[in-house]
Design an enzyme around this catalytic site. Structure first.
Site, PDB file in Angstrom:
ATOM      1  N   HIS A  74      87.245 110.679  82.434  1.00 47.91           N
ATOM      2  CA  HIS A  74      86.932 109.541  81.562  1.00 47.91           C
ATOM      3  C   HIS A  74      85.432 109.232  81.582  1.00 47.91           C
ATOM      4  O   HIS A  74      84.772 109.175  80.536  1.00 47.91           O
ATOM      5  CB  HIS A  74      87.730 108.314  82.010  1.00 47.91           C
ATOM      6  CG  HIS A  74      87.402 107.061  81.258  1.00 47.91           C
ATOM      7  ND1 HIS A  74      88.169 106.585  80.226  1.00 47.91           N
ATOM      8  CD2 HIS A  74      86.372 106.182  81.384  1.00 47.91           C
ATOM      9  CE1 HIS A  74      87.634 105.480  79.744  1.00 47.91           C
ATOM     10  NE2 HIS A  74      86.532 105.209  80.431  1.00 47.91           N
ATOM     11  N   GLU A  75      84.889 109.046  82.770  1.00 51.14           N
ATOM     12  CA  GLU A  75      83.472 108.679  82.864  1.00 51.14           C
ATOM     13  C   GLU A  75      82.581 109.793  82.326  1.00 51.14           C
ATOM     14  O   GLU A  75      81.524 109.538  81.744  1.00 51.14           O
ATOM     15  CB  GLU A  75      83.097 108.320  84.304  1.00 51.14           C
ATOM     16  CG  GLU A  75      83.780 107.062  84.829  1.00 51.14           C
ATOM     17  CD  GLU A  75      83.593 105.841  83.939  1.00 51.14           C
ATOM     18  OE1 GLU A  75      82.542 105.723  83.274  1.00 51.14           O
ATOM     19  OE2 GLU A  75      84.523 105.010  83.884  1.00 51.14           O
ATOM     20  N   HIS A  98      81.950 109.404  78.691  1.00 53.57           N
ATOM     21  CA  HIS A  98      80.798 108.532  78.402  1.00 53.57           C
ATOM     22  C   HIS A  98      79.500 109.319  78.597  1.00 53.57           C
ATOM     23  O   HIS A  98      78.556 109.191  77.816  1.00 53.57           O
ATOM     24  CB  HIS A  98      80.768 107.336  79.357  1.00 53.57           C
ATOM     25  CG  HIS A  98      81.818 106.298  79.116  1.00 53.57           C
ATOM     26  ND1 HIS A  98      82.026 105.710  77.890  1.00 53.57           N
ATOM     27  CD2 HIS A  98      82.706 105.708  79.961  1.00 53.57           C
ATOM     28  CE1 HIS A  98      83.010 104.804  77.999  1.00 53.57           C
ATOM     29  NE2 HIS A  98      83.436 104.794  79.248  1.00 53.57           N
ATOM     30  N   HIS A 126      78.715 111.448  75.697  1.00 59.37           N
ATOM     31  CA  HIS A 126      78.245 110.612  74.591  1.00 59.37           C
ATOM     32  C   HIS A 126      76.749 110.326  74.765  1.00 59.37           C
ATOM     33  O   HIS A 126      75.978 110.330  73.796  1.00 59.37           O
ATOM     34  CB  HIS A 126      79.063 109.316  74.592  1.00 59.37           C
ATOM     35  CG  HIS A 126      79.125 108.601  73.282  1.00 59.37           C
ATOM     36  ND1 HIS A 126      79.745 107.383  73.142  1.00 59.37           N
ATOM     37  CD2 HIS A 126      78.652 108.903  72.059  1.00 59.37           C
ATOM     38  CE1 HIS A 126      79.649 106.988  71.878  1.00 59.37           C
ATOM     39  NE2 HIS A 126      78.981 107.886  71.202  1.00 59.37           N
TER      40      HIS A 126
HETATM   41 ZN   LIG Z   1      85.092 103.765  80.012  1.00 48.57          ZN
END
Ligand SMILES: [Zn+2]
Length: 740
Positions: free
Chosen positions: A513-514, A517, A520
């Protein structure tokens, strides 16, 4: 629901020119030698770092450098802004908009470092700096955004933006800057501006008091237990912890159950004593209510009123409309529409789960030859743990040997990014770190060019705040010729020396998940720093990160990293299948407790000024709002009740819905990947080109549609969570409810 989030570095306006050659790296000495040396020591925060990609020189920046750098940064920034505002030349895109983008670079560097380190490696000096500078930085922002001369230039460009011969990204930048000033109150008359400053000042104080009350009330509400017999179900470690907690408060021989700041409490899953469960639950839900020592109801009433007043000053019907105008949701009707579509499905699923729990209660009571009882909120986690064991029968400890931390990172997270985007990673040991556990990697594109530097800070420690997050030390920007330096932070317990770090499945998915980011941030390929990477609406920012979770259990990725740390044996598929089957377990409960809190947040912030209840009416308003939104199942209370709902007093006011909103986009995109063949370079490259590289340079939903080819649809989310929409029943018009 996954709540780890992205930490957006909020810098006043963005970043100014400073010659790269100005970095006096050679003059730097360590803090230790400073005391003994008479020679002046350079403050390395005053110039861009001379390290690769402007990576921060963590070893040479002293805490004592940060305050002076922020002070100097504010002075420089105000001078830059004064020069822009006072420029005798007519406003142009370059001399106003671009000049603002370049401005505040020293300030940005210093505040980014301070915010990052107070999160990842706090100490008293850093925390004090953070507190001391909060009000100064707010006043700094006001000084710029309420400057009428500066705003006149921006407004003039905004009005002429279509005829300036600019590209789409440039026009959007004008719109964004104009909007930012507008929302700060730049168009108000002098009385309005004065009122705005007063509202902001009062709200800052009230917000701080609310949070202090919540913290004090959590501690004050800890439940005292007289006898060890009542604690049956807790582990020996938990019991001895409860005994020492009691002793610390002078309650020798007793036990103290500490509370968390959520409605549900962990001990409820274990305690066999039903009366004690009820006592803990009731202590939890009355926190902050009328008549309690730390009553927050008058603060809630006042803050909601002030927000409604501010929204009205700025021309919005409600605070929710003010907030949502800048989100992908756009308005409260859209948010209400989604929440009300989900509510009956979630509550329906929760009721079905509740029936299964009731069956266990009935069966057990019958076996004990005791009368049965109706499932209550304080029984839910206790019986759902029993149901989980019956249904899935596996123990997390069977999985952990297959999830060694660095193997998961390099052979799982990085491997998936290699397959999808062609990225390559190389650990480097020459760059300084703020803590010895921090890992640093160069990240390369498929063609061998450097994309970014990635910092992996995985271990928990007392100096690190809880949860997991990503932040950027250096934002990508074509204008400033900057490549990104981004960091991921987790809180994985560090094993004893010589022992391997073995992860839970939840920690594995959090790592993916991290890193979503981080992608991104690293793939950002925009010109202007204020549009870089994760500088997108809040209800969009959790979307790429949630998508990246899909690769954690993708068969070829899993096979590549899930290997026994001792033997190298691949993980048996049957074991993982049990984990995956359990994904939908208890989702009716989890979705309902989240959604009801999200609805409550909306209802508070959709109130016009003249309808805000006073302190005495706060809890009655909450009850009415929940009932009207279809949350009529008392066994599942909201995750937060109003007086301890810290999110809505801070930055998530009218924004708590964002997690599920992002998840709708995520579920649509996962479906798109799967329909087109999954883990393939062409799909990764398309996702990167059309969305991950675009930052905030285009409308967020346009980017989404550009990838998946259609509007967001809710069905994939429902399927993932095992929810069913019943078209005959909608929230807002609930059928006759069954009292529980
Ligand atoms: Zn998050």
């Amino acid at each position: 629901m996954r709540i780890p989030f992205v930490l957006a570095a909020t810098v006043a306006l963005a970043a100014p020119v400073m010659a790269q050659t100005a970095a006096p790296a050679a003059a730097a000495v360590s803090a230790e030698s400073t005391a003994a040396s008479a020679a002046p020591v350079a403050n390395l925060l005053l110039a861009p770092s001379a390290l690769p990609l402007q990576y921060p020189p963590f070893d040479k920046i002293r805490d004592a450098d940060i305050g002076p750098a922020i002070d100097q940064g504010m002075t420089e920034h105000l001078a830059e802004v004064a020069a822009i505002a006072g420029n005798p030349a007519a406003p142009t895109f370059d001399n106003t908009i671009v000049a603002l983008e370049r401005g505040g670079r020293t300030l940005g560097r210093a505040t980014t470092l301070l915010m990052s380190l107070t999160g990842a490696d706090a100490n008293p000096a850093r925390l004090k700096l953070q507190a001391d500078y909060a009000t100064k930085l707010a006043a700094h922002r006001d000084a710029i955004q309420l400057d009428p001369t500066l705003f006149a230039r921006i407004e003039s460009l905004y009005q002429r933006r279509a005829s300036l011969g600019l590209g789409a990204q440039e026009q959007r930048l004008i719109e964004r800057q104009y909007n930012q000033f507008l929302r700060a109150g730049a168009k108000l008359d002098e009385d309005g501006k004065a009122r705005m400053k007063a509202i902001n000042a009062e709200m800052a104080q009230l917000g701080a008091r609310f949070n202090q009350n919540v913290l004090a009330e959590v501690n004050d509400s800890a439940v005292t237990v007289d006898s060890i017999d009542e604690l049956k179900g807790l582990s020996d470690e938990q019991i001895s912890a409860a005994a020492s907690a009691a002793k610390e408060r002078g309650l020798d021989g007793k036990y103290l159950i500490a509370l968390l700041n959520t409605t549900g409490q962990p001990a409820l899953a274990q305690l066999e004593n039903r009366a004690l469960r009820q006592r803990i639950y009731e202590a939890s839900v009355v926190r902050g209510s009328r008549g309690n020592a730390y009553d927050n109801t008058s603060l809630v009433s006042r803050v909601v009123s002030l927000r409604a007043e501010r929204a009205k000053l700025l021309g919005f019907a409600t605070h929710a409309d003010f907030v949502l105008k800048d989100e992908t949701a756009r308005n409260q009707q859209a948010v209400n529409g989604m929440l009300r579509q989900l509510a009956p499905a979630a509550v329906g699923a929760a009721r079905r789960e509740g029936a299964e729990l009731q069956a266990i209660i009935d069966r057990e009571q019958k076996a004990k030859q005791q009368p049965t009882f109706q499932l209550a909120a304080w029984d839910w986690s206790f019986y759902s743990e029993k149901l989980r064991a019956e249904k899935y029968g596996f123990d997390e400890s069977q999985l952990k040997p297959y999830f060694e931390m660095k193997t998961v990172l390099e052979n799982g997270v990085f491997y998936a990014a290699g397959q999808l985007y062609g990225l390559k990673f190389r650990q480097r040991h020459d760059l300084p770190v703020y803590h010895p556990d921090v890992l640093v990697y160069d990240v390369f594109n498929a063609d061998g060019s450097q994309l970014a530097i990635f910092i992996a800070d995985m271990y928990a420690r007392p100096s690190k705040r809880g949860g997991a997050w990503m932040n950027a030390y250096v934002d990508q920007s074509g204008l400033m010729n900057q490549k990104p330096v981004v960091a991921n932070h987790l809180n994985i317990p560090k094993p004893a020396d010589g022992k391997p770090t073995l992860l839970t499945w939840d920690e594995v998915t959090t790592m993916f998940h991290e890193f979503g980011h981080a992608l991104h941030g690293m793939f950002s390929n925009v010109k202007y720093p204020s549009m870089a990477g994760t500088k997108v609406p809040r209800d969009f920012v959790e979307y790429p990160s949630q998508v990246n979770e899909m690769w954690a259990d993708w068969p070829s990725v899993l096979a590549h990293y899930a290997k026994h740390y001792k033997t190298g044996e691949p993980m048996p598929r049957a074991l993982l299948d049990k984990v995956l089957a359990a994904k939908q377990f208890n989702q009716g409960f989890a979705t309902t407790e989240y959604l009801s809190a999200a609805s409550l947040d909306q209802r508070w912030h959709q109130l016009p000024l003249d309808q805000v209840p006073d302190a005495d009416g706060v809890m009655a308003f909450e009850a009415k709002a929940l009932r009207e939104e279809g949350y009529d199942y008392d066994a599942v209370p909201p995750r937060y009740r109003t007086p301890y709902f810290s999110h809505i007093m801070g930055g998530y006011a009218a924004g708590y819905y964002a997690y599920v909103w992002s998840e709708v986009l995520d579920a649509n995109t996962v479906q798109w990947f799967k329909a087109n063949g999954g883990l393939k370079r062409e799909l990764g490259d398309a996702f990167r080109a059309k969305l991950l590289s675009q930052g905030g340079s285009q409308d967020a939903l346009t980017l989404f549609r550009g990838v998946v080819g259609h509007e967001p649809q809710i069905q994939p989310l429902l399927e993932r969570r095992g929810l069913v929409i019943d078209k005959t029943r909608t929230a807002g018009k609930p059928q006759a409810s069954t009292p529980q």
